[in-house]
Design a protein around this motif. Sequence first.
Motif, PDB file in Angstrom:
ATOM      1  N   TYR A  32       0.776  -1.035  -0.016  1.00 47.63           N
ATOM      2  CA  TYR A  32      -0.097  -0.034  -0.036  1.00 47.63           C
ATOM      3  C   TYR A  32       0.874   1.250   0.095  1.00 47.63           C
ATOM      4  CZ  TYR A  32      -3.338   3.618   1.994  1.00 47.63           C
ATOM      5  OH  TYR A  32      -3.899   4.846   2.140  1.00 47.63           O
ATOM      6  N   TYR A  36       0.926  11.844   1.137  1.00 53.73           N
ATOM      7  CA  TYR A  36       0.511  12.503   2.096  1.00 53.73           C
ATOM      8  C   TYR A  36       1.077  13.876   1.812  1.00 53.73           C
ATOM      9  CZ  TYR A  36      -1.658   9.119   5.298  1.00 53.73           C
ATOM     10  OH  TYR A  36      -2.333   7.930   5.673  1.00 53.73           O
ATOM     11  N   GLY A  43      -1.591  18.290  10.533  1.00 57.36           N
ATOM     12  CA  GLY A  43      -1.178  16.906  10.317  1.00 57.36           C
ATOM     13  C   GLY A  43      -1.055  16.415   8.808  1.00 57.36           C
ATOM     14  N   PRO A  44      -0.362  15.224   8.551  1.00 56.33           N
ATOM     15  CA  PRO A  44      -0.378  14.914   7.361  1.00 56.33           C
ATOM     16  C   PRO A  44      -1.914  14.533   6.541  1.00 56.33           C
ATOM     17  CG  PRO A  44       1.151  13.790   8.551  1.00 56.33           C
ATOM     18  CD  PRO A  44       0.358  14.579   9.558  1.00 56.33           C
ATOM     19  N   LEU A  46      -3.990  12.656   3.615  1.00 62.18           N
ATOM     20  CA  LEU A  46      -3.993  11.706   2.287  1.00 62.18           C
ATOM     21  C   LEU A  46      -4.325  12.451   1.190  1.00 62.18           C
ATOM     22  CD1 LEU A  46      -3.316   8.717   1.314  1.00 62.18           C
ATOM     23  CD2 LEU A  46      -5.671   8.415   1.818  1.00 62.18           C
ATOM     24  N   THR A  95       0.116  -4.147   4.546  1.00 65.60           N
ATOM     25  CA  THR A  95      -1.438  -4.144   5.265  1.00 65.60           C
ATOM     26  C   THR A  95      -1.615  -5.261   5.782  1.00 65.60           C
ATOM     27  OG1 THR A  95      -2.239  -5.119   2.950  1.00 65.60           O
ATOM     28  CG2 THR A  95      -2.364  -2.560   3.550  1.00 65.60           C
ATOM     29  N   ASN A  98       0.121  -4.796  10.894  1.00 68.57           N
ATOM     30  CA  ASN A  98      -0.835  -3.734  11.653  1.00 68.57           C
ATOM     31  C   ASN A  98      -0.918  -2.552  10.655  1.00 68.57           C
ATOM     32  OD1 ASN A  98       1.642  -1.971  11.859  1.00 68.57           O
ATOM     33  ND2 ASN A  98       2.154  -2.832  13.973  1.00 68.57           N
ATOM     34  N   LEU A 101       2.444   2.946   8.929  1.00 70.86           N
ATOM     35  CA  LEU A 101       3.060   3.521   7.784  1.00 70.86           C
ATOM     36  C   LEU A 101       4.711   3.927   7.897  1.00 70.86           C
ATOM     37  CD1 LEU A 101       0.145   6.010   7.139  1.00 70.86           C
ATOM     38  CD2 LEU A 101       0.936   4.298   5.608  1.00 70.86           C
TER      39      LEU A 101
ATOM     40  N   PHE B  33      -2.811   4.944  16.064  1.00 66.64           N
ATOM     41  CA  PHE B  33      -1.482   4.927  15.852  1.00 66.64           C
ATOM     42  C   PHE B  33      -0.805   6.145  16.557  1.00 66.64           C
ATOM     43  CE2 PHE B  33      -1.154   1.548  12.465  1.00 66.64           C
ATOM     44  CZ  PHE B  33      -2.619   1.615  12.214  1.00 66.64           C
ATOM     45  N   TYR B  48       0.904   0.927  18.170  1.00 65.14           N
ATOM     46  CA  TYR B  48      -0.331   0.723  17.530  1.00 65.14           C
ATOM     47  C   TYR B  48      -1.425   0.103  18.335  1.00 65.14           C
ATOM     48  CZ  TYR B  48      -3.445  -2.232  14.615  1.00 65.14           C
ATOM     49  OH  TYR B  48      -4.503  -2.696  14.192  1.00 65.14           O
ATOM     50  N   ARG B  95      -7.802   4.779  12.233  1.00 63.06           N
ATOM     51  CA  ARG B  95      -8.256   4.103  10.992  1.00 63.06           C
ATOM     52  C   ARG B  95      -9.787   3.230  11.267  1.00 63.06           C
ATOM     53  NH1 ARG B  95      -4.204  -0.299   9.601  1.00 63.06           N
ATOM     54  NH2 ARG B  95      -5.407  -1.600  10.830  1.00 63.06           N
ATOM     55  N   LEU B 100      -9.433  -0.431   5.113  1.00 59.87           N
ATOM     56  CA  LEU B 100      -8.303  -1.012   6.010  1.00 59.87           C
ATOM     57  C   LEU B 100      -7.029  -0.229   5.853  1.00 59.87           C
ATOM     58  CD1 LEU B 100      -9.159  -4.673   5.711  1.00 59.87           C
ATOM     59  CD2 LEU B 100      -9.706  -3.284   7.587  1.00 59.87           C
ATOM     60  N   TYR B 101      -6.812   0.607   5.082  1.00 62.47           N
ATOM     61  CA  TYR B 101      -5.628   1.096   4.879  1.00 62.47           C
ATOM     62  C   TYR B 101      -5.429   2.615   5.393  1.00 62.47           C
ATOM     63  CZ  TYR B 101      -6.165  -2.678   1.712  1.00 62.47           C
ATOM     64  OH  TYR B 101      -6.333  -4.136   1.182  1.00 62.47           O
ATOM     65  N   GLU B 102      -6.528   3.528   5.008  1.00 58.23           N
ATOM     66  CA  GLU B 102      -6.345   4.984   5.295  1.00 58.23           C
ATOM     67  C   GLU B 102      -6.290   5.182   6.663  1.00 58.23           C
ATOM     68  OE1 GLU B 102      -8.981   7.276   2.793  1.00 58.23           O
ATOM     69  OE2 GLU B 102      -8.355   8.833   3.769  1.00 58.23           O
ATOM     70  N   GLN B 103      -5.307   5.948   6.980  1.00 59.14           N
ATOM     71  CA  GLN B 103      -5.076   6.539   8.288  1.00 59.14           C
ATOM     72  C   GLN B 103      -5.265   7.970   8.275  1.00 59.14           C
ATOM     73  OE1 GLN B 103      -1.380   5.416  10.191  1.00 59.14           O
ATOM     74  NE2 GLN B 103      -1.458   3.535   9.417  1.00 59.14           N
ATOM     75  N   PHE B 105      -4.825  11.400  10.139  1.00 55.98           N
ATOM     76  CA  PHE B 105      -4.076  12.185  11.191  1.00 55.98           C
ATOM     77  C   PHE B 105      -4.608  13.418  11.985  1.00 55.98           C
ATOM     78  CE2 PHE B 105       0.133  10.137  10.800  1.00 55.98           C
ATOM     79  CZ  PHE B 105      -0.082   9.423   9.703  1.00 55.98           C
ATOM     80  N   GLY B 106      -4.297  13.499  13.188  1.00 56.13           N
ATOM     81  CA  GLY B 106      -4.531  14.626  13.765  1.00 56.13           C
ATOM     82  C   GLY B 106      -3.742  15.758  13.549  1.00 56.13           C
TER      83      GLY B 106
END
Lengths: 113, 114
Positions: A32, A36, A43-44, A46, A95, A98, A101, B33, B48, B95, B100-103, B105-106
Amino acid sequence: QQQVKQSPQSLIVQKGGISIINCAYENTAFDYFPWYQQFPGKGPALLIAIRPDVSEKKEGRFTISFNKSAKQFSLHIMDSQPGDSATYFCAASNTGANSKLTFGKGITLSVRP
Amino acid sequence: GAGVSQSPRYKVAKRGQDVALRCDPISGHVSLFWYQQALGQGPEFLTYFQNEAQLDKSGLPSDRFFAERPEGSVSTLKIQRTQQEDSAVYLCASRGTQDLYEQYFGPGTRLTVT
């Protein structure tokens, strides 16, 4: 060992031009690959992401190109605007685990008016 | 809906003090995370959680760093006896289960140790 490497370190582009940022990774278990965007004090966020089952993905002015054999992927920003000026990070994750990134060091993009 | 929030946004600590950084993830997000971002660098993974279980803490730099998420929602990152090298932005991401992939962020907490 840096697992995700970005180039160039900084980039200056004229308004309306194409910005191209490259990324190379080491770990073949990564599956994956997101990009970002980060503005100062934020924050970053996407921008766009790709899985290795496709070679290209386009969303608006942003395109990711992915080369699995070379273990490289790139971000193309078409018709670059001053509002695109920010720091861009490529990242990768496995993926199956956990999904933490692993980020590159980031590049600073400046779009001149 | 509301995104990931973090508090405080800025923290100045004298060397040797303990600090606690809070993260409120997006409601319903089971995965959380913590990352550390040094000046001019990309974020680096710290730890995590899935719900209240801490499944990976391999990125915590020393035993002075401790994280918890007792009820599976809010998380706290605690740093004991802070050192100057702890100065960084601490980012939290969450997430959901649908992607299941996109995080997400704060905004981060900027910690400065003097």
